[in-house]
Scaffold this active site. Structure first.
Site, short mmCIF file in Angstrom:
data_model
loop_
_atom_site.label_atom_id
_atom_site.label_comp_id
_atom_site.label_asym_id
_atom_site.label_seq_id
_atom_site.Cartn_x
_atom_site.Cartn_y
_atom_site.Cartn_z
N SER A 96 0.82 -1.20 0.00
CA SER A 96 0.00 0.00 0.00
C SER A 96 0.86 1.26 0.00
O SER A 96 1.62 1.48 -0.92
CB SER A 96 -0.96 -0.04 1.18
OG SER A 96 -1.97 0.94 1.05
N ASP B 192 -0.89 -4.81 -3.45
CA ASP B 192 -2.26 -4.31 -3.30
C ASP B 192 -2.41 -2.80 -3.36
O ASP B 192 -3.12 -2.20 -2.55
CB ASP B 192 -2.86 -4.84 -1.99
CG ASP B 192 -4.38 -4.97 -2.11
OD1 ASP B 192 -4.86 -5.09 -3.24
OD2 ASP B 192 -5.07 -4.94 -1.08
N HIS C 46 -8.03 -16.85 0.23
CA HIS C 46 -8.14 -16.58 1.66
C HIS C 46 -9.37 -15.75 1.93
O HIS C 46 -10.07 -15.34 1.03
CB HIS C 46 -6.86 -15.97 2.24
CG HIS C 46 -6.53 -14.59 1.79
ND1 HIS C 46 -6.03 -14.31 0.56
CD2 HIS C 46 -6.60 -13.41 2.46
CE1 HIS C 46 -5.80 -13.01 0.47
NE2 HIS C 46 -6.14 -12.45 1.60
#
EC number: 3.1.1.-
Length: 351
Positions: A155, A180, A307
């Site tokens: 991030s 991500d 997940h």
């Protein structure tokens, strides 16, 4: 406890407003006192960093008052230099580090204003300052002849990793792994950040309660990871008699746009081997998709390994798979201590 990356802004189904785990933020710093324990909270008792890392170092930057806390693991192979997201700490990578340290060296840094790092201005989270900090730490630790380095950033830390790589000031930089965060979705989510931060649980009577909240109401799904990383995101407030967040992210809004603006172009232009780990293809902006052939896109464990829904913190929630992908990236690109292949790294992708 730790909202997830800015690039992931979907609320988890069935959770009350204010417990959204999908911002680019999270909270960070080691409390000055131990928490009280109770039988019911034993499963949320803190775990020590030394169960996962080999050493904790204080890296003082010459000519400044800045001292950065760094966790290290492993003694051979290239350096996997890890940068956490906004409000997290280097301990976000603890479980993954313990799974990589037999084949590579792992360094996880507490960024400015986070964890145990102390600087002359902890609220200066501008991208230029954060980038300068990382470059200064690497130079202080390794001088002008570092071993082969792979930058790994989650991030906000992913943005910092990209800017460090784009500066071309780190000798022997061989790889870049961004977790991500994609410019388009990150920029679009900025308008929601203050509301998300304000709606988080703000005060905790004990560290165990903070860990419990991070798993039940926050972004984490791996209890062991929460037990080692969450304490470093807190500080004890003497006047209020409770634990609060170490990093006041709501006071750093003026820097948020700078973290992500122009990130796609910088990422694609970085002259090193690179990979983007995402929770899903929905986070790919159009620019990145149009330039797909220029770099590898590996869907993160959320999609490939399935997940839990609502979880975005790959290095924390699925550390085994995350570590495997990092080691495979090193092996595939033949990155060793001096830019050569490491014997013994298995070349396998996925499961």
């Amino acid at each position: 406890m730790e909202p997830a990356p800015l690039s992931s802004l979907q609320e988890k189904e069935g959770e009350p407003a204010g417990e959204d785990s999908s911002s680019a933020f999270s909270a960070a710093a080691v409390p000055p006192r131990p928490a009280t324990h109770s039988h019911s909270l034993h499963k949320y008792a803190p775990l020590d960093w030394s169960d996962y890392f080999d050493e904790e170092r204080r890296v003082a930057i010459p000519g400044t008052d800045d001292v950065f806390n760094v966790y290290t693991a492993g003694s051979e192979g290239p350096v996997v230099f890890c940068l956490h997201g906004g409000g997290y700490s280097g301990l976000s990578f603890a479980l993954a580090a313990s799974r990589m340290k037999n084949k590579t060296r792992v360094v996880a840094m507490d960024l400015r204003g986070h964890g145990k790092s102390t600087t002359s201005d902890d609220l200066d989270l501008s991208i230029d300052t954060l980038t300068n900090d990382v470059i200064a730490v690497i130079r202080t630790m390794y001088g002008e002849s570092p071993p082969a380095i792979i930058l790994v950033g989650h991030s906000m830390g992913g943005s910092v990793a990209v800017h460090v790589a784009a500066r071309k000031e780190i000798h022997n930089l061989h790889g870049l792994v961004v977790i991500d965060v994609v410019e388009g979705t990150a920029m679009a989510s900025l308008v929601h950040m203050q509301k998300i931060l304000a709606n988080r649980a703000q005060h905790f009577p004990s560290i165990e309660k903070a860990i419990e909240w991070s798993v039940k109401g926050g972004p984490l799904r791996n209890i062991d990871s929460a037990r080692v990383s969450i304490p470093s995101t807190l500080k004890y407030n003497e006047s209020q008699g409770c634990y609060t967040y170490r990093t006041p992210l709501e006071e750093t809004e003026k820097y948020w746009k700078g973290w992500y603006e122009g990130l796609s172009d910088k990422f694609l232009s970085c002259p090193v081997q690179k990979i983007l780990l995402l929770a899903g293809t929905d986070r790919l902006d159009r620019f990145v998709i149009s330039e797909f052939e220029k770099f590898s896109i590996l869907l993160s464990m959320a999609t490939v390994l399935g997940h839990k829904e609502g979880s975005y913190l790959d290095e924390e929630d699925v550390p085994e798979e995350f570590a495997s992908h990092i080691l495979n990236f090193i092996s595939r690109n033949k990155i060793g201590p001096n830019g050569v292949e490491i014997p013994g790294l298995v070349k396998k992708w996925g499961r």
